[in-house]
Design an enzyme around this catalytic site. Sequence first.
Site, mmCIF file in Angstrom:
data_model
loop_
_atom_site.group_PDB
_atom_site.id
_atom_site.type_symbol
_atom_site.label_atom_id
_atom_site.label_comp_id
_atom_site.label_asym_id
_atom_site.label_seq_id
_atom_site.Cartn_x
_atom_site.Cartn_y
_atom_site.Cartn_z
ATOM 1 N N ASP A 13 0.819 -1.216 0.000
ATOM 2 C CA ASP A 13 0.000 0.000 0.000
ATOM 3 C C ASP A 13 0.853 1.267 0.000
ATOM 4 O O ASP A 13 0.421 2.315 0.476
ATOM 5 C CB ASP A 13 -0.961 0.025 1.206
ATOM 6 C CG ASP A 13 -1.783 -1.248 1.325
ATOM 7 O OD1 ASP A 13 -2.388 -1.636 0.319
ATOM 8 O OD2 ASP A 13 -1.789 -1.853 2.416
ATOM 9 N N LYS A 16 2.631 2.199 -5.450
ATOM 10 C CA LYS A 16 3.513 1.843 -6.570
ATOM 11 C C LYS A 16 3.040 2.438 -7.898
ATOM 12 O O LYS A 16 3.836 2.685 -8.793
ATOM 13 C CB LYS A 16 3.634 0.320 -6.658
ATOM 14 C CG LYS A 16 4.428 -0.288 -5.504
ATOM 15 C CD LYS A 16 4.584 -1.783 -5.627
ATOM 16 C CE LYS A 16 3.338 -2.553 -5.257
ATOM 17 N NZ LYS A 16 2.996 -2.454 -3.835
ATOM 18 N N GLY A 40 -4.098 -4.347 -4.104
ATOM 19 C CA GLY A 40 -4.583 -3.444 -5.138
ATOM 20 C C GLY A 40 -3.791 -2.161 -5.211
ATOM 21 O O GLY A 40 -3.067 -1.791 -4.290
ATOM 22 N N HIS A 41 -3.926 -1.486 -6.350
ATOM 23 C CA HIS A 41 -3.351 -0.154 -6.543
ATOM 24 C C HIS A 41 -4.508 0.817 -6.712
ATOM 25 O O HIS A 41 -5.466 0.542 -7.433
ATOM 26 C CB HIS A 41 -2.503 -0.084 -7.816
ATOM 27 C CG HIS A 41 -1.358 -1.025 -7.838
ATOM 28 N ND1 HIS A 41 -0.484 -1.162 -6.790
ATOM 29 C CD2 HIS A 41 -0.923 -1.884 -8.796
ATOM 30 C CE1 HIS A 41 0.437 -2.053 -7.106
ATOM 31 N NE2 HIS A 41 0.186 -2.518 -8.303
ATOM 32 N N GLN A 227 1.961 -6.645 -3.413
ATOM 33 C CA GLN A 227 2.398 -6.660 -2.009
ATOM 34 C C GLN A 227 3.740 -5.927 -1.841
ATOM 35 O O GLN A 227 3.964 -4.955 -2.511
ATOM 36 C CB GLN A 227 2.460 -8.095 -1.451
ATOM 37 C CG GLN A 227 1.111 -8.770 -1.321
ATOM 38 C CD GLN A 227 0.668 -9.429 -2.607
ATOM 39 O OE1 GLN A 227 1.468 -9.957 -3.362
ATOM 40 N NE2 GLN A 227 -0.616 -9.403 -2.865
#
Length: 433
Positions: A13, A16, A40-41, A227
């Site tokens: 988190d 990225k 998730g992004h 991750q």
Amino acid sequence: MPAIVLVGAQWGDEGKGKATDLLGSDVDFVVKFNGGNNAGHTIVIEKDGVREKYALHLLPSGILTPTCTPVIGNGVVVDLAVLFEEIDGLEARGVDTSRLLVSASAHVIAPYNRVLDKVTERFLGSRKIGTTGRGIGPTYADKMSRNGIRVQDLFDEKILRQKVEAALAFKNQVLAKIYNRRAVGVDEVMGELLGYVERLRPMVADTSLVLERALDEGKTVLLEAGQATLLDVDHGTYPFVTSSNATAGGACTGSGIPPTRVDRVIAILKAYSTRVGEGPFPTELFDANGEFLRKTGAEYGTTTGRPRRCGWVDTVVGRYSTRINGVTDFVVTKLDVLTGLEKVPVCVAYEVDGVRHDEMPVNQTDFHHAKPVYEELDGWWEDISKCRTFEELPAAAQAYVLRLEELIGARVSAVGVGPGRDEIISRHSLLGD
């Protein structure tokens, strides 16, 4: 052109997608090389003065860049229902997803793996790992046990049925006799998996070959981790980790690109620390400061919606990430969240039973009992979201970044000062000087 690896330096988190956006049109391929839809992004794009937020769970962040080819690598485990739900959601918002490639060797999350993940975690009770219950771990376990189903298997119905029957011969015994759950039918699994075949077929490729040829042609390939370093199954806070290699080494095995093609490793470090799920977290805050970071930083999981555990930045973790990944450049994100604090503590070491540790303790027990040793830096009150050069930042904010750079042992090449694509300060080129 060499390949670039992008990893998270903490527990995930970190943002990225911010680095991917910064590279922008310089990136020709973005490859997700590990994990599944358990992370998730969140990417914020401003268009015509309107900000749009996109939450990506399984797809690489490059899916939002029209000039980029997004790739799901062989190291990913794919929930086909989630894949197409995510594709449909993007296409409904006008995003072209036709460029997506999926490795023929990626493993597929079967329905029984989702069931096993949930009942196993429930069975563990207080000893639970904190998984998302999406079947990720059981699918990787099948892969290592050589009982997995790969994307290519879906195009041979006879082979697929043999594999499903072999898997359920054992898994149904576990479900029925240990967990007292209903057995899963072979036809039920076959029906779900085969239902995606025709739509999936045009996307499937030998992605390792595609990427090798792209590199030979001078194109830029970004290998994007799901991750983060402290969740890596080998190098993270085991057993409270994910089921794959989220560090730079996993980029090669998860994409089929040899390590000699990798030139740079970019790590994303949030200006504070967060973690989702169980496991040790030395700088975790349980006071008003922790709530301030959570609310100001909107720290809720992109995939799960779970509130994230929050704490001050940990440069012991940062140094560890530099070493494990061979980091060449850091991107520090969410610096703006710290605005308004009189003092900003930075963890520079740990104390374990009266002994100072400047590096990560060698065993998990010591890490679990580690108490942070803090150095306090001055805070700032100015709004930094409009700053576009490092020199425009308040002196205290500049000092904070420079001290982080000194403590983590690699240069900070970019700083995020807000959620938007343009709210970032570039100090050095992420493609190299």
